[in-house]
Design an enzyme around this catalytic site. Structure first.
Site, PDB file in Angstrom:
ATOM      1  N   GLU A   1      41.360 -12.217  34.084  1.00 35.82           N
ATOM      2  CA  GLU A   1      41.527 -13.619  33.690  1.00 35.82           C
ATOM      3  C   GLU A   1      42.875 -13.790  33.003  1.00 35.82           C
ATOM      4  OE1 GLU A   1      38.082 -14.726  31.403  1.00 35.82           O
ATOM      5  OE2 GLU A   1      36.709 -14.323  33.056  1.00 35.82           O
TER       6      GLU A   1
ATOM      7  N   HIS B   1      36.389 -19.728  32.880  1.00 33.89           N
ATOM      8  CA  HIS B   1      35.689 -19.144  31.721  1.00 33.89           C
ATOM      9  C   HIS B   1      35.453 -20.215  30.639  1.00 33.89           C
ATOM     10  CE1 HIS B   1      34.926 -15.217  29.360  1.00 33.89           C
ATOM     11  NE2 HIS B   1      34.171 -16.195  28.893  1.00 33.89           N
ATOM     12  N   ILE B   2      34.687 -21.200  31.021  1.00 39.46           N
ATOM     13  CA  ILE B   2      34.532 -22.381  30.189  1.00 39.46           C
ATOM     14  C   ILE B   2      33.052 -22.690  29.903  1.00 39.46           C
ATOM     15  CG2 ILE B   2      34.327 -24.213  31.968  1.00 39.46           C
ATOM     16  CD1 ILE B   2      37.060 -24.151  29.340  1.00 39.46           C
ATOM     17  N   ALA B   3      32.145 -21.893  30.504  1.00 37.47           N
ATOM     18  CA  ALA B   3      30.721 -22.232  30.405  1.00 37.47           C
ATOM     19  C   ALA B   3      30.270 -22.365  28.946  1.00 37.47           C
ATOM     20  CB  ALA B   3      29.879 -21.181  31.127  1.00 37.47           C
ATOM     21  N   GLY B   4      30.776 -21.503  28.097  1.00 32.31           N
ATOM     22  CA  GLY B   4      30.310 -21.515  26.706  1.00 32.31           C
ATOM     23  C   GLY B   4      31.090 -22.463  25.817  1.00 32.31           C
TER      24      GLY B   4
ATOM     25  N   ALA C   1      28.345 -14.772  33.156  1.00 34.54           N
ATOM     26  CA  ALA C   1      28.233 -13.644  32.205  1.00 34.54           C
ATOM     27  C   ALA C   1      29.606 -13.009  32.006  1.00 34.54           C
ATOM     28  CB  ALA C   1      27.196 -12.659  32.696  1.00 34.54           C
TER      29      ALA C   1
HETATM   30  N1  LIG Z   1      31.106 -17.776  30.287  1.00 28.10           N
HETATM   31  C1  LIG Z   1      31.047 -17.971  28.987  1.00 28.10           C
HETATM   32  O1  LIG Z   1      31.716 -18.841  28.446  1.00 28.10           O
HETATM   33  C2  LIG Z   1      30.102 -17.133  28.157  1.00 28.10           C
HETATM   34  C3  LIG Z   1      29.681 -17.622  26.924  1.00 28.10           C
HETATM   35  C4  LIG Z   1      28.768 -16.882  26.175  1.00 28.10           C
HETATM   36  C5  LIG Z   1      28.328 -15.649  26.647  1.00 28.10           C
HETATM   37  N2  LIG Z   1      28.779 -15.176  27.848  1.00 28.10           N
HETATM   38  C6  LIG Z   1      28.298 -13.865  28.351  1.00 28.10           C
HETATM   39  O2  LIG Z   1      26.876 -13.908  28.400  1.00 28.10           O
HETATM   40  C7  LIG Z   1      26.359 -12.648  27.967  1.00 28.10           C
HETATM   41  C8  LIG Z   1      24.924 -12.823  27.481  1.00 28.10           C
HETATM   42  O3  LIG Z   1      24.923 -13.577  26.266  1.00 28.10           O
HETATM   43  P1  LIG Z   1      23.610 -13.698  25.358  1.00 28.10           P
HETATM   44  O4  LIG Z   1      24.012 -14.469  24.157  1.00 28.10           O
HETATM   45  O5  LIG Z   1      22.450 -14.147  26.172  1.00 28.10           O
HETATM   46  O6  LIG Z   1      23.418 -12.163  24.953  1.00 28.10           O
HETATM   47  P2  LIG Z   1      22.076 -11.465  24.435  1.00 28.10           P
HETATM   48  O7  LIG Z   1      22.514 -10.179  23.833  1.00 28.10           O
HETATM   49  O8  LIG Z   1      21.259 -12.415  23.622  1.00 28.10           O
HETATM   50  O9  LIG Z   1      21.259 -11.165  25.789  1.00 28.10           O
HETATM   51  C9  LIG Z   1      21.670 -10.227  26.735  1.00 28.10           C
HETATM   52  C10 LIG Z   1      20.422  -9.673  27.387  1.00 28.10           C
HETATM   53  O10 LIG Z   1      20.824  -8.784  28.445  1.00 28.10           O
HETATM   54  C11 LIG Z   1      19.889  -7.705  28.447  1.00 28.10           C
HETATM   55  N3  LIG Z   1      20.465  -6.565  29.162  1.00 28.10           N
HETATM   56  C12 LIG Z   1      21.324  -5.635  28.682  1.00 28.10           C
HETATM   57  N4  LIG Z   1      21.628  -4.756  29.663  1.00 28.10           N
HETATM   58  C13 LIG Z   1      20.960  -5.131  30.772  1.00 28.10           C
HETATM   59  C14 LIG Z   1      20.867  -4.629  32.095  1.00 28.10           C
HETATM   60  N5  LIG Z   1      21.536  -3.526  32.481  1.00 28.10           N
HETATM   61  N6  LIG Z   1      20.077  -5.275  32.991  1.00 28.10           N
HETATM   62  C15 LIG Z   1      19.390  -6.385  32.611  1.00 28.10           C
HETATM   63  N7  LIG Z   1      19.418  -6.907  31.353  1.00 28.10           N
HETATM   64  C16 LIG Z   1      20.201  -6.280  30.451  1.00 28.10           C
HETATM   65  C17 LIG Z   1      19.595  -7.433  26.994  1.00 28.10           C
HETATM   66  O11 LIG Z   1      18.363  -6.761  26.837  1.00 28.10           O
HETATM   67  C18 LIG Z   1      19.553  -8.848  26.421  1.00 28.10           C
HETATM   68  O12 LIG Z   1      18.236  -9.368  26.399  1.00 28.10           O
HETATM   69  C19 LIG Z   1      27.360 -12.226  26.869  1.00 28.10           C
HETATM   70  O13 LIG Z   1      27.353 -10.829  26.675  1.00 28.10           O
HETATM   71  C20 LIG Z   1      28.685 -12.721  27.411  1.00 28.10           C
HETATM   72  O14 LIG Z   1      29.316 -11.688  28.141  1.00 28.10           O
HETATM   73  C21 LIG Z   1      29.656 -15.891  28.604  1.00 28.10           C
END
Ligand SMILES: NC(=O)c1ccc[n+]([C@@H]2O[C@H](COP(=O)([O-])OP(=O)(O)OC[C@H]3O[C@@H](n4cnc5c(N)ncnc54)[C@H](O)[C@@H]3O)[C@@H](O)[C@H]2O)c1
Length: 308
Positions: A264, A283-286, A234
């Site tokens: 990072e 930071h490559i998961a996505g 995340a």
């Molecule tokens: N590592 C990577 O390459 C990579 C790639 C894509 C996304 N991400 C991270 O993943 C995160 C999630 O992406 P997504 O597309 O699923 O987003 P999304 O907005 O579809 O889902 C996020 C979920 O988190 C919930 N949420 C918000 N606050 C919360 C809390 N305090 N406790 C529990 N749940 C809570 C929301 O209700 C929502 O359902 C992104 O914000 C990003 O930071 C990382």
């Protein structure tokens, strides 16, 4: 004709799509040259970034003419969203476009971490035969995947994990545990405490914001099921990495895969050296060939629409 500045890596064919209609400055390294970025930003109508460009403070102030910010990804923590809204900027994230890449990263990590045998190459090649030591790895089928955050990536991950025979439970602060979506997807909506206590694999899919900063702290790691494995794709700052390292060394955690960090690139960190069953990725998961293309074309298309 509008002027578009792209400050980080974008698929060349999507850049060409933008160039066909507008003047485009594309420099994947522009993010690392702040004085130039500020100059180029001053007369752009659209700015396109990944997660390294901080759209806040002096950069935001420099965007005198800009109407649109395209974000080649989904996390919006590198943008000052209230300030963008106050300025009337249209922010375009690549919602859902990299969810499958992240979900596959999570499932692959879960398999690797539970089985625990894939670090044996050097020993086997050197003629040692650590078969007895490695014979107690765990199967993924029948295990419980616990999720914190059940949005786009969480839901995609649930589907893949179920295909491998996992039971899935999720806590989402903004979703009622009785939300019919859970039953539709055969997922158990649960409290955070229940997810921590029951998950064999814990994975986080929440945005970085005030409510999630420090969410998985030492006390919550201690409340996890002994031997459970943890995956954080995340954001850094959501998980206490020092507490993860300590829990791996004590044996309370059975493994961890960490893709995102407080800072990072990550600086050398002695706490993480020689931790058992720890995988670190930059930071490559996505990111994958397919998701890079999907993300770039989605953002290019929506930026064109917003400028028209
Ligand atoms: N590592 C990577 O390459 C990579 C790639 C894509 C996304 N991400 C991270 O993943 C995160 C999630 O992406 P997504 O597309 O699923 O987003 P999304 O907005 O579809 O889902 C996020 C979920 O988190 C919930 N949420 C918000 N606050 C919360 C809390 N305090 N406790 C529990 N749940 C809570 C929301 O209700 C929502 O359902 C992104 O914000 C990003 O930071 C990382």
């Amino acid at each position: 004709m509008a002027r578009i500045v792209i400050a980080e890596f974008m698929d060349e064919r999507a850049v060409a799509q933008l160039r066909a209609r507008h003047e485009v400055l594309y420099d994947a390294d522009l993010v690392d040259d702040m004085p130039r970025l500020l100059r180029e930003a001053a007369d752009c109508d659209a700015l396109i970034v990944r997660n390294r460009t901080q759209v806040r403070g002096e950069l935001l102030a420099a965007l005198a003419r800009c109407r649109v910010v395209g974000r080649l990804g989904v996390g919006l923590d590198n943008l000052d969203m209230p300030a963008c809204e106050a300025r009337g900027l249209i922010v375009i994230p690549a919602t859902g476009a990299n969810a499958l890449s992240v979900a596959e990263y999570v499932v692959a990590s879960a398999l690797l971490l539970l089985r625990g045998v894939y670090g044996a190459t050097a020993e086997v090649a050197a003629g040692r035969w650590p078969r007895a030591r490695l014979g107690q790895g765990r199967e993924i089928g029948g295990k419980t995947l616990g999720m914190i955050g059940f949005g786009s990536i969480g839901q995609t991950t649930a589907r893949l994990a179920q295909g491998l025979g996992m039971r899935v439970m999720a806590f989402d602060a903004l979703r009622d545990p009785h939300d019919p979506l859970y039953a539709t997807l055969n997922v158990t909506g649960a409290t955070l405490e229940a997810v921590l206590a029951q998950a064999d694999v814990l994975t986080l899919h929440v945005p970085l914001q005030d409510s999630t900063r420090g969410l998985l702290n030492a006390a919550r790691i201690a409340a996890m099921k002994p031997g459970a494995v943890l995956i954080n794709s995340a954001r850094g700052h959501i998980v206490d990495l020092g507490a993860v390292a300590a829990a791996l060394r004590s044996g309370h955690l059975g493994g961890a895969a960490i893709d995102v960090f407080d800072t990072e690139p990550l600086a050398a960190d002695a706490r993480l050296q020689d931790c058992p069953n720890l995988f670190l990725t930059p930071h490559i998961a996505g990111q994958s060939a397919e998701s890079n293309e999907r993300v770039s074309f989605l953002v290019a298309g929506q930026v064109l629409e917003a400028l028209s």
